[in-house]
Design a protein around this motif. Structure first.
Motif, short mmCIF file in Angstrom:
data_model
loop_
_atom_site.label_atom_id
_atom_site.label_comp_id
_atom_site.label_asym_id
_atom_site.label_seq_id
_atom_site.Cartn_x
_atom_site.Cartn_y
_atom_site.Cartn_z
N SER A 187 0.86 -1.18 0.00
CA SER A 187 0.00 0.00 0.00
C SER A 187 0.90 1.23 0.00
CB SER A 187 -0.93 -0.01 1.22
OG SER A 187 -1.85 -1.08 1.14
N LEU A 188 0.93 1.94 -1.14
CA LEU A 188 1.78 3.10 -1.30
C LEU A 188 0.96 4.25 -1.85
CD1 LEU A 188 4.79 1.33 -3.08
CD2 LEU A 188 4.61 1.84 -0.65
N THR A 189 1.48 5.44 -1.68
CA THR A 189 0.83 6.59 -2.31
C THR A 189 1.00 6.47 -3.83
OG1 THR A 189 2.85 7.93 -2.20
CG2 THR A 189 1.34 8.02 -0.30
N PRO A 190 0.08 7.01 -4.61
CA PRO A 190 0.22 6.91 -6.07
C PRO A 190 1.52 7.49 -6.60
CG PRO A 190 -2.01 7.54 -5.49
CD PRO A 190 -1.23 7.56 -4.21
N ASP A 191 2.00 8.57 -5.99
CA ASP A 191 3.25 9.17 -6.47
C ASP A 191 4.43 8.23 -6.27
OD1 ASP A 191 2.11 11.51 -7.37
OD2 ASP A 191 2.35 12.54 -5.45
N LEU A 192 4.51 7.62 -5.07
CA LEU A 192 5.61 6.68 -4.81
C LEU A 192 5.46 5.43 -5.66
CD1 LEU A 192 8.10 5.88 -3.23
CD2 LEU A 192 6.62 5.05 -1.38
N CYS A 193 4.25 4.95 -5.84
CA CYS A 193 4.01 3.78 -6.69
C CYS A 193 4.44 4.06 -8.12
CB CYS A 193 2.53 3.41 -6.63
SG CYS A 193 2.11 1.92 -7.55
N LEU A 194 4.13 5.27 -8.62
CA LEU A 194 4.51 5.64 -9.97
C LEU A 194 6.03 5.74 -10.10
CD1 LEU A 194 3.61 6.51 -12.80
CD2 LEU A 194 3.51 8.86 -11.95
N LEU A 195 6.69 6.30 -9.10
CA LEU A 195 8.15 6.42 -9.13
C LEU A 195 8.81 5.05 -9.22
CD1 LEU A 195 10.75 8.13 -8.85
CD2 LEU A 195 10.48 7.93 -6.36
N LEU A 196 8.36 4.10 -8.41
CA LEU A 196 8.94 2.75 -8.43
C LEU A 196 8.64 2.05 -9.75
CD1 LEU A 196 8.12 1.55 -4.80
CD2 LEU A 196 10.27 2.47 -5.68
N SER A 197 7.46 2.30 -10.32
CA SER A 197 7.11 1.68 -11.60
C SER A 197 7.99 2.19 -12.72
CB SER A 197 5.64 1.95 -11.92
OG SER A 197 4.79 1.42 -10.93
N CYS A 198 8.38 3.45 -12.65
CA CYS A 198 9.20 4.04 -13.71
C CYS A 198 10.63 3.50 -13.71
CB CYS A 198 9.24 5.56 -13.56
SG CYS A 198 7.67 6.37 -13.96
N VAL A 199 11.08 2.96 -12.58
CA VAL A 199 12.44 2.39 -12.52
C VAL A 199 12.58 1.26 -13.53
CG1 VAL A 199 14.07 1.13 -11.06
CG2 VAL A 199 12.82 3.08 -10.12
N VAL A 200 11.54 0.44 -13.65
CA VAL A 200 11.58 -0.67 -14.62
C VAL A 200 11.68 -0.13 -16.04
CG1 VAL A 200 10.34 -2.71 -15.43
CG2 VAL A 200 10.18 -2.03 -13.03
N LEU A 201 10.98 0.96 -16.33
CA LEU A 201 11.03 1.55 -17.67
C LEU A 201 12.42 2.11 -17.97
CD1 LEU A 201 7.60 3.45 -17.61
CD2 LEU A 201 8.08 1.17 -18.50
N VAL A 202 13.06 2.69 -16.97
CA VAL A 202 14.41 3.24 -17.16
C VAL A 202 15.39 2.13 -17.54
CG1 VAL A 202 16.34 4.35 -16.00
CG2 VAL A 202 14.04 5.23 -15.67
N LEU A 203 15.32 1.00 -16.84
CA LEU A 203 16.26 -0.09 -17.10
C LEU A 203 16.02 -0.71 -18.48
CD1 LEU A 203 16.28 -1.81 -13.59
CD2 LEU A 203 17.91 -0.16 -14.54
N THR A 204 14.76 -0.83 -18.87
CA THR A 204 14.47 -1.34 -20.22
C THR A 204 15.03 -0.41 -21.28
OG1 THR A 204 12.41 -2.29 -19.37
CG2 THR A 204 12.64 -2.10 -21.75
#
Length: 335
Positions: A73-90
């Motif tokens: 359970s995370l805030t949407p902003d923190l959830c979005l930040l962690l999700s973007c890490v995967v996009l950066v590595l790809t």
């Protein structure tokens, strides 16, 4: 999804993460330590960049994939930040592959100017630009292109909620921007470069004399190995992007949860496969692997030999004690 399926998915992700970490640490050590002056060659610098991206997949992307499956359970902003890490590595992997393709193309088609163009400073500058551009493209959702349903009036950006990747990342962003613009466009450019490269190599091999074919054959073998890395990347990542297309155009009912998990696992497995390809296809890296593992095997062999010697000595002492008997005298038969 059934509990056993989630357990299987999590267990496979753990194995993939371990393989990513072990294999890509070995690649970085092989290139930076095992191959002499390898970092002066642009291709190996870009291979290190690709290996670092694959290593971070095992360290960060795989754990985040499990976490961003509704288990936090995370805030949407923190959830979005962690999700973007995967996009950066790809994106870092895609751009590193693109740099490798451009480097091999320039090496073949501009041999006289290649050393002046591909200096060590420019090579590392290109690596830095790749990662900076990857961060810019991967963190684009933070600048506004996000899933609006997670930022409605009843769910503000400061209130924790169940965090999943698709709850914060917009599917149109994943399809139109990430897939078509950031993945497919570079892949098409790389395919054109390798087609031109192989066509030129084949033409030169036909026109060359037997004594001058050796460098061209080495260049073709290395190009085949690097093209194989590109093909495996496409095979592992395109299914997940096609799944995103189905979710966008036909809705959640078009893809089962098991299929989605299979696509995620396949994309992560690509980072674990690359070190195996390097070992099987690139002689310099294979030789560096042997140099790294040889001391380990020698030490294990010595430890095993010492253990056998100790067991042999202990067995001889036991036999000698048994022969002496309890009174300290020999048990020989007296006449």
């Amino acid at each position: 999804m059934a509990d056993w399926s989630w357990v299987a998915y999590t267990a496979l992700e753990a194995l993939v993460a371990a393989a990513c970490c072990l294999g890509n640490v070995l690649v970085v050590c092989a290139v930076c330590v095992g191959i002499r002056d390898s970092l002066r060659e642009p291709t190996f610098c870009f291979l290190v960049s690709l290996a670092v991206a694959d290593l971070l997949v095992g360290v960060a992307a795989v754990p985040l994939a499990v976490l961003l499956d509704g288990w936090a359970s995370l805030t949407p902003d923190l959830c979005l930040l962690l999700s973007c890490v995967v996009l950066v590595l790809t994106q870092a992997s895609v751009l590193s592959l693109l740099c490798i393709a451009v480097d091999r193309y320039l090496r073949l088609h501009t041999p006289l100017r290649y050393k002046a163009l591909a200096t060590q400073r420019r090579t590392w500058l290109a690596v830095c630009v790749c990662w900076m551009l990857s961060c810019l493209l991967g963190f684009t959702p933070l600048f506004g292109w996000r899933n609006p349903s997670s930022y409605n009036s009843t769910n503000s950006s400061s209130s924790p909620s169940t965090c999943t990747f698709l709850s914060v990342v917009s599917l149109p962003f994943m399809v139109y921007f990430n897939f078509l613009g950031c993945v497919m466009a570079p892949l098409l450019v790389m395919i054109l470069l390798y087609v031109r490269l192989f066509w030129s190599l084949q033409r030169r091999l036909k026109e060359s004399y037997p004594q001058t074919r050796a460098p061209l054959l080495r260049e073709r073998r290395l190009a085949c190995s690097l093209a194989l890395v590109l093909v495996l990347f496409a095979i592992c990542w395109i299914p997940l992007h096609l799944i995103n297309c189905l979710l966008l155009f036909y809705g959640p009912q078009a893809v089962t949860q098991s299929t989605l998990y299979a696509g995620i696992l396949l994309s992560h497995a690509n980072s674990a496969v690359n070190p195996v390809v390097y070992a099987c296809r690139i002689p310099k890296i294979r030789q560096a692997y042997r140099q790294i593992w040889r001391p380990v095997f020698v030490r294990l062999s010595c430890c095993h030999r010492d253990k056998q010697v100790q067991q042999s000595i202990a067995g001889r002492q036991a036999n000698h004690t048994e022969a002496r008997g309890p009174g300290g005298e020999s048990n020989r038969i007296r006449i």
